[in-house]
Write a protein that holds these residues in place. Structure first.
Motif, PDB file in Angstrom:
ATOM      1  N   THR A  99       2.838  10.452  16.135  1.00 54.64           N
ATOM      2  CA  THR A  99       2.521  11.701  15.431  1.00 54.64           C
ATOM      3  C   THR A  99       3.049  11.707  14.007  1.00 54.64           C
ATOM      4  OG1 THR A  99       4.427  12.610  16.585  1.00 54.64           O
ATOM      5  CG2 THR A  99       2.264  13.184  17.449  1.00 54.64           C
ATOM      6  N   TRP A 100       3.852  10.698  13.654  1.00 55.95           N
ATOM      7  CA  TRP A 100       4.418  10.579  12.312  1.00 55.95           C
ATOM      8  C   TRP A 100       4.233   9.156  11.815  1.00 55.95           C
ATOM      9  CZ3 TRP A 100       7.483  14.210   9.499  1.00 55.95           C
ATOM     10  CH2 TRP A 100       7.716  15.423  10.171  1.00 55.95           C
ATOM     11  N   LEU A 101       4.241   9.015  10.474  1.00 50.52           N
ATOM     12  CA  LEU A 101       4.263   7.696   9.863  1.00 50.52           C
ATOM     13  C   LEU A 101       5.467   7.630   8.935  1.00 50.52           C
ATOM     14  CD1 LEU A 101       0.481   7.387   8.958  1.00 50.52           C
ATOM     15  CD2 LEU A 101       1.668   6.202  10.822  1.00 50.52           C
ATOM     16  N   GLY A 102       6.067   6.457   8.847  1.00 51.26           N
ATOM     17  CA  GLY A 102       7.209   6.280   7.953  1.00 51.26           C
ATOM     18  C   GLY A 102       7.018   5.049   7.101  1.00 51.26           C
ATOM     19  N   VAL A 103       7.334   5.175   5.808  1.00 50.68           N
ATOM     20  CA  VAL A 103       7.264   4.039   4.890  1.00 50.68           C
ATOM     21  C   VAL A 103       8.505   4.044   4.016  1.00 50.68           C
ATOM     22  CG1 VAL A 103       4.744   3.817   4.784  1.00 50.68           C
ATOM     23  CG2 VAL A 103       5.901   5.420   3.250  1.00 50.68           C
ATOM     24  N   ALA A 104       8.796   2.911   3.431  1.00 48.58           N
ATOM     25  CA  ALA A 104       9.883   2.870   2.464  1.00 48.58           C
ATOM     26  C   ALA A 104       9.385   3.491   1.147  1.00 48.58           C
ATOM     27  CB  ALA A 104      10.350   1.440   2.269  1.00 48.58           C
ATOM     28  N   LEU A 105       8.355   2.907   0.570  1.00 41.96           N
ATOM     29  CA  LEU A 105       7.970   3.252  -0.802  1.00 41.96           C
ATOM     30  C   LEU A 105       6.959   4.385  -0.870  1.00 41.96           C
ATOM     31  CD1 LEU A 105       7.429  -0.359  -2.201  1.00 41.96           C
ATOM     32  CD2 LEU A 105       9.572   0.876  -1.781  1.00 41.96           C
ATOM     33  N   LEU A 106       7.064   5.150  -1.926  1.00 36.65           N
ATOM     34  CA  LEU A 106       6.100   6.203  -2.190  1.00 36.65           C
ATOM     35  C   LEU A 106       4.692   5.622  -2.378  1.00 36.65           C
ATOM     36  CD1 LEU A 106       5.857   9.166  -2.501  1.00 36.65           C
ATOM     37  CD2 LEU A 106       6.667   8.985  -4.857  1.00 36.65           C
ATOM     38  N   GLU A 107       4.603   4.474  -3.015  1.00 34.05           N
ATOM     39  CA  GLU A 107       3.293   3.836  -3.226  1.00 34.05           C
ATOM     40  C   GLU A 107       2.585   3.621  -1.884  1.00 34.05           C
ATOM     41  OE1 GLU A 107       6.230   3.264  -4.739  1.00 34.05           O
ATOM     42  OE2 GLU A 107       6.050   1.399  -5.888  1.00 34.05           O
ATOM     43  N   GLU A 108       3.370   3.265  -0.874  1.00 32.30           N
ATOM     44  CA  GLU A 108       2.790   3.026   0.452  1.00 32.30           C
ATOM     45  C   GLU A 108       2.275   4.340   1.048  1.00 32.30           C
ATOM     46  OE1 GLU A 108       5.594  -0.745   1.804  1.00 32.30           O
ATOM     47  OE2 GLU A 108       6.454   1.247   1.970  1.00 32.30           O
ATOM     48  N   ALA A 109       3.049   5.400   0.869  1.00 33.06           N
ATOM     49  CA  ALA A 109       2.640   6.708   1.390  1.00 33.06           C
ATOM     50  C   ALA A 109       1.362   7.180   0.688  1.00 33.06           C
ATOM     51  CB  ALA A 109       3.767   7.712   1.195  1.00 33.06           C
ATOM     52  N   ILE A 110       1.286   6.945  -0.610  1.00 32.56           N
ATOM     53  CA  ILE A 110       0.100   7.367  -1.376  1.00 32.56           C
ATOM     54  C   ILE A 110      -1.141   6.615  -0.882  1.00 32.56           C
ATOM     55  CG2 ILE A 110      -0.950   7.338  -3.697  1.00 32.56           C
ATOM     56  CD1 ILE A 110       1.943   7.960  -4.776  1.00 32.56           C
TER      57      ILE A 110
END
Ligand SMILES: *Cc1c(COP(=O)(O)O)cnc(C)c1O
Length: 364
Positions: free
Chosen positions: A53-64
């Motif tokens: 139900t959630w996603l996690g990434v290190a970098l903001l670029e990845e989230a974008i």
């Protein structure tokens, strides 16, 4: 094809479902570093379909990139140095970790600039001395009270979760709970409390809280083969297979030095195969002959040093492998990801994440 990664999305889906069946918490799929080399967007979509139900990434670029792919699930980005585009994050409903007072200031200012309350997860250092608030904690408790932020979460990270009997885990858990109580005392009650990585998810139910952050285990790999058992012991299916083509096969006599530096010498008349991958593709240069490829139905160990774009394996004198054949570098038949890790003095995490982007990913 010269070389490619095969990603078994069904395995990822099964691994997530297995964990979901064993824990009460929600599952956050950790898809940083191009989903541990498996491909950011396809894996994120697969994880959500499997019940994360959630996603996690290190970098903001990845989230974008995830938002640009149309993914609507909540996403946390937890490694955002001060130069990060916090305004963009807030506009895209990307949750941000707050590991310092400076981040609090920057994120509040960005929220004001875009006219929207930032969604944040307060990160505390409970004994790893890496990310999170430590010495600034008391000051933070005052600063956060009344700050223009939506405190969605509270979290920390284990240093030694892959050593389940290690007392440091209980110490971190105790410190985490103490700090959570202090936060609630000042009137901030985060809904989503999270602490467990894969190792803690698999071994320490008291750490599960509201969300577990599942990384390596969703890719079917053990957090630590020595302390926690193999993928198989844990009921996990490795999702990544690496394959490459044989450039040529040749006979060499006994006593032939192989590769740069002639570091290994053939001990009998044999056949060698040149495999079309090297350290620029993420094959570790220091891999020993404890790794190799699976060719024509048998294991063929590395011989000599790995070069930039190629390495050599010893097929054995009677091998039926031929040029143009596709061999398994790691996978379920010959050498595993864990074998490659052991042969290179590293961990399975590094083996999968280091496979270069020039190696195409193919989904099954
Ligand atoms: C990478 C990471 C995880 C996942 O760790 P695994 O050991 O791969 O499960 C969880 N939380 C944070 C903060 C991480 O950086």
């Amino acid at each position: 094809m010269r070389a490619f990664v095969e990603v078994n999305l069904k395995a990822i889906s099964n691994n997530i479902k297995l964990v979901k069946s064993k824990v009460q918490a929600e599952v956050l799929a950790v898809v940083k570093a191009d989903a541990y080399g498996h491909g950011l967007v396809p894996v994120a979509k697969c994880a959500i379909d499997a019940g994360a139900t959630w996603l996690g990434v290190a970098l903001l670029e990845e989230a974008i990139l995830l938002r640009e792919a149309g993914i609507k699930a909540p996403i946390i980005s937890w490694l955002t140095p001060p130069s990060s585009d916090f305004k963009r994050a807030i506009e895209l409903d990307i949750d941000l970790a707050i590991p310092s007072l400076k981040h609090l200031e920057l994120i509040v200012a960005a929220g004001k600039a875009v006219g929207k309350k930032p969604r944040v997860h307060i990160e505390v250092d409970t004994g790893m001395s890496r990310g999170g608030l430590l010495g600034e904690w008391s000051e933070f408790l005052i600063a956060a009270t009344g700050a223009e932020i939506d405190v969605v979460g509270f979290w920390s990270h284990f240093a030694r979760a892959d050593e389940p009997d290690e007392i440091a885990n209980q110490n971190q858990l105790n410190d985490f709970e103490k700090k959570l109580a202090q936060l609630i005392e000042v009137g901030i009650t985060p809904k989503y409390v999270h602490l467990a990585n894969s190792a803690a998810t698999l071994s320490n139910p008291s750490s599960h809280k509201i969300i577990v952050r599942l990384g390596i285990a969703m890719y079917g790999l053990s957090p630590d083969v020595k302390t926690m058992g193999s993928s198989q012991d844990l009921g996990l299916e490795p999702a990544m297979t690496l394959k490459a083509e044989i450039q040529l096969v040749k006979r060499v006599p006994t006593g032939s030095p192989v590769g740069y530096g002639g570091t290994q010498i053939t001990s009998s008349d044999t056949k060698l195969a040149i495999i079309t991958m090297g350290y620029s593709d993420g094959i570790p240069r220091n891999a020993s002959s404890a790794a190799g490829v699976y060719a024509a139905g048998r294991r063929a160990p590395i011989i000599g040093r790995v070069s930039m774009d190629q390495f050599v394996v010893d097929l054995g004198a009677d091998s039926r492998a031929v040029a143009g054949e596709i061999v398994e570098v790691f996978g379920l038949h010959g050498y595993s990801i864990d074998d490659w890790a052991a042969a290179s003095g590293t961990i399975n995490y590094e083996i999968v994440t280091r496979i270069a982007s020039r190696v195409p990913r193919i989904y099954a």
